[in-house]
Design a protein around this motif. Structure first.
Motif, short mmCIF file in Angstrom:
data_model
loop_
_atom_site.label_atom_id
_atom_site.label_comp_id
_atom_site.label_asym_id
_atom_site.label_seq_id
_atom_site.Cartn_x
_atom_site.Cartn_y
_atom_site.Cartn_z
N GLN A 438 0.83 -1.22 0.00
CA GLN A 438 0.00 0.00 0.00
C GLN A 438 0.86 1.26 0.00
O GLN A 438 0.52 2.27 -0.64
CB GLN A 438 -0.92 0.00 1.23
N LEU A 439 1.97 1.23 0.74
CA LEU A 439 2.82 2.41 0.86
C LEU A 439 3.31 2.89 -0.50
O LEU A 439 3.41 4.09 -0.73
CB LEU A 439 4.01 2.10 1.78
N GLN A 440 3.60 1.94 -1.39
CA GLN A 440 4.07 2.33 -2.72
C GLN A 440 2.98 3.06 -3.50
O GLN A 440 3.25 4.02 -4.22
CB GLN A 440 4.51 1.08 -3.49
N VAL A 441 1.75 2.62 -3.34
CA VAL A 441 0.64 3.29 -4.03
C VAL A 441 0.43 4.70 -3.46
O VAL A 441 0.25 5.66 -4.22
CB VAL A 441 -0.66 2.46 -3.89
N LEU A 442 0.46 4.80 -2.14
CA LEU A 442 0.26 6.12 -1.53
C LEU A 442 1.38 7.08 -1.90
O LEU A 442 1.13 8.26 -2.17
CB LEU A 442 0.17 5.96 -0.01
N ASN A 443 2.61 6.58 -1.93
CA ASN A 443 3.73 7.45 -2.33
C ASN A 443 3.58 7.89 -3.77
O ASN A 443 3.83 9.05 -4.11
CB ASN A 443 5.05 6.71 -2.13
N ALA A 444 3.19 6.96 -4.63
CA ALA A 444 3.01 7.30 -6.04
C ALA A 444 1.89 8.33 -6.20
O ALA A 444 1.97 9.25 -7.03
CB ALA A 444 2.70 6.04 -6.85
N ASP A 445 0.85 8.16 -5.42
CA ASP A 445 -0.27 9.12 -5.49
C ASP A 445 0.15 10.49 -4.97
O ASP A 445 -0.23 11.52 -5.52
CB ASP A 445 -1.45 8.58 -4.71
N ASP A 446 0.94 10.52 -3.90
CA ASP A 446 1.44 11.79 -3.37
C ASP A 446 2.30 12.50 -4.42
O ASP A 446 2.20 13.72 -4.61
CB ASP A 446 2.26 11.55 -2.10
N ASN A 447 3.14 11.73 -5.10
CA ASN A 447 4.00 12.33 -6.14
C ASN A 447 3.17 12.87 -7.29
O ASN A 447 3.45 13.95 -7.83
CB ASN A 447 5.00 11.29 -6.64
#
Length: 502
Positions: A438-447
């Motif tokens: 999940q963290l990878q998705v959230l980071n990608a969304d933040d970017n």
């Protein structure tokens, strides 16, 4: 009868006045020797601008420059602000006051004529100074008086005061144009800020949906045993944070609407009635040719500074005239009599006429100190003009540089947004498939969110810079069209510093 006698009397009277003026002039000792200034306004060619302000064949802004952004509401708001904002009324009042000063100074060039009538009823003492038969009786005294005076203004003091007042009127007119331009630019900039906030709100609203989608995927993964309650709570927290950002932007939007209402000269509710902005990109940015030279007639603040210097010159000349003899002619005619019976008879007539000559002989340095003060005002106004010109050139150059920089940034920012959007989409697909955390998705969304926000901010800020450039170029003002044109090809010289004495 000798008909030449009145003419001889007039000639003798004029000769007497001339002799008296000459005598006083020779006797006077107050002078302005050594008091001078060598300051003068700087020509635009004095400053190097070829690299920072190149000729690009562009056009000066038109008065209806707001139409170029394709939002019909913006020009209407500007017109409403110019009609109702109190700052415009203040500027108009300053013009009216300056115009009144011109009228006052103009009146000093002409004779001043006054008239009066008085009637008194008085009982005279039996034992006072009044002789019989007046003593011990009531008497009525009638008096009618007409008088005229005229300042010959031999040294131009009144004329210079008039010229100084005219210059100050032009200063007020130019400053009013500056207020108009600043107000129009403020409305446009605030309106653009409102558009920026709405665009950011749209991004955050979409972000809420993205976070809700991630939350639903997380719920499915938790049910499948791929994620824990930690990921579920993290997803819920991210969604709540995005909703909070939307609420924050809603508050900012309302605040900016209040600001627009104030600019329109209305209460806060006036801003709430404004429809959502729909601004376009506007016209391309290209600097006009011969910009430094023409800018001095396109920027009202420079024009105002010019006329301020011009007024200071006349102020100096007016003060210099006070060092010389001041000659006034006066005459009066009156009828004065006790009672009504003899009031309108020739015997009740009174006539008086004569010159009055004034010359400062010793004033403990007061006039010299005052003249030094006028020269200091002149030097200050020259420095203010030069600084205004420097600031104006820097303002235009800065706005153009920032616009070009924003254009370059937008290319890279758009590429970054495209890449971050693809990265987010891939991360989301892999998260659904159980291949990513999940963290990878959230980071990608933040970017992706940061990249999209950067693009919107650059686009909106660039339009704000374009509005700033329009203001820097005068916002459609033209001194020749406004009746405020000045000969600035040759810089205003310093007032004469001659050492005349008398």
């Amino acid at each position: 009868m000798n008909h030449d006698r009145p003419q001889l009397r007039t000639s003798a009277w004029a000769a007497t006045i001339a002799s008296a003026v000459a005598a006083l002039g020779l006797a006077g000792c107050v002078n302005y020797a050594g008091i001078k200034s060598d300051k003068q306004i700087a020509p635009p060619t004095q400053y190097e601008t070829k690299e920072s302000l190149p000729a690009e064949g562009g056009q000066w802004p038109a008065m209806d420059w707001a139409k170029q952004f394709g939002d019909a509401q913006l020009p209407r708001l500007i017109d409403e602000a110019l009609a109702g904002n109190p700052t415009i009324d203040q500027a108009r009042a300053r013009i009216e006051k300056a115009s009144a000063s011109v009228g006052t100074a103009h009146s000093a060039l002409y004779p001043n004529v006054t008239g009066s009538y008085s009637w008194t009823r008085e009982r005279y003492s039996d034992n006072g100074s009044a002789p019989p038969p007046v003593n011990g009786t009531w008497q009525s005294e009638n008096n009618v008086l007409a008088s005229a005076s005229f300042d010959l203004d031999l040294w131009g003091k009144n004329r210079e005061r008039l010229r100084q007042s005219v210059s100050q009127e032009k200063v007020a007119e130019a400053e009013a144009e500056q207020v108009r331009i600043s107000l129009a630019a403020s409305v446009a900039s605030t309106y653009n800020h409102l558009a920026q906030l709405y665009a950011l709100r749209d991004i955050e609203a979409r972000e809420v949906k993205n976070r809700e989608d991630i939350g639903r995927i997380t719920d499915g993964r938790v049910g499948a045993g791929l994620d824990t309650n930690v990921e579920r709570q993290t997803a819920n927290g991210e969604t709540a944070t995005s909703r909070s950002s939307v609420s924050d932007l809603d508050g900012q939007i309302t605040t900016v609407r209040y600001q627009l209402g104030a600019l329109l000269g209305e209460g806060p509710d006036g801003g709430l009635k404004i429809a959502n902005p729909s601004l376009g990109e506007g016209a391309g940015v290209a600097l006009p040719d011969n910009l430094p030279a023409d800018l001095i007639s396109r920027r009202p603040d420079i024009v105002a500074a010019y006329w301020q210097v011009d007024g200071a010159i006349h102020d100096v000349k007016e003060k210099k005239a006070e060092f010389f003899p001041d000659v006034n002619l006066s005459a009066s005619a009156a009828l004065d009599a006790f009672g009504w019976g003899r009031f309108l008879t020739a015997g009740s007539g009174q006539l008086q006429a004569g010159p009055a000559i004034h010359l400062p002989i010793f004033d403990a340095g007061a006039l010299r100190a005052q003249l030094k003060g006028r020269y200091a005002d002149f030097d200050y106004d020259v420095a203010t003009y030069n600084q205004t010109l420097i600031s104006a050139l820097s303002d235009v150059a800065t706005q153009v540089t920032q616009i070009h920089s924003a254009d370059r940034q937008l290319v890279d920012a758009q590429q970054a947004l495209d890449a971050q959007t693809k990265a987010y989409q891939l991360a989301l697909v892999r998260y659904k498939a159980g291949l990513n955390q999940q963290l990878q998705v959230l980071n990608a969304d933040d970017n992706r969110l940061a990249a999209e926000t950067a693009v919107v901010n650059l686009e909106m800020n660039r339009r704000g810079m374009q509005i700033g450039l329009i203001k820097a170029l005068g916002g459609g003002f033209d001194a020749s069209q406004a009746g405020l044109a000045a000969d600035t090809e040759t810089p205003i010289p310093a007032p004469s510093g001659s050492t005349a004495t008398h």
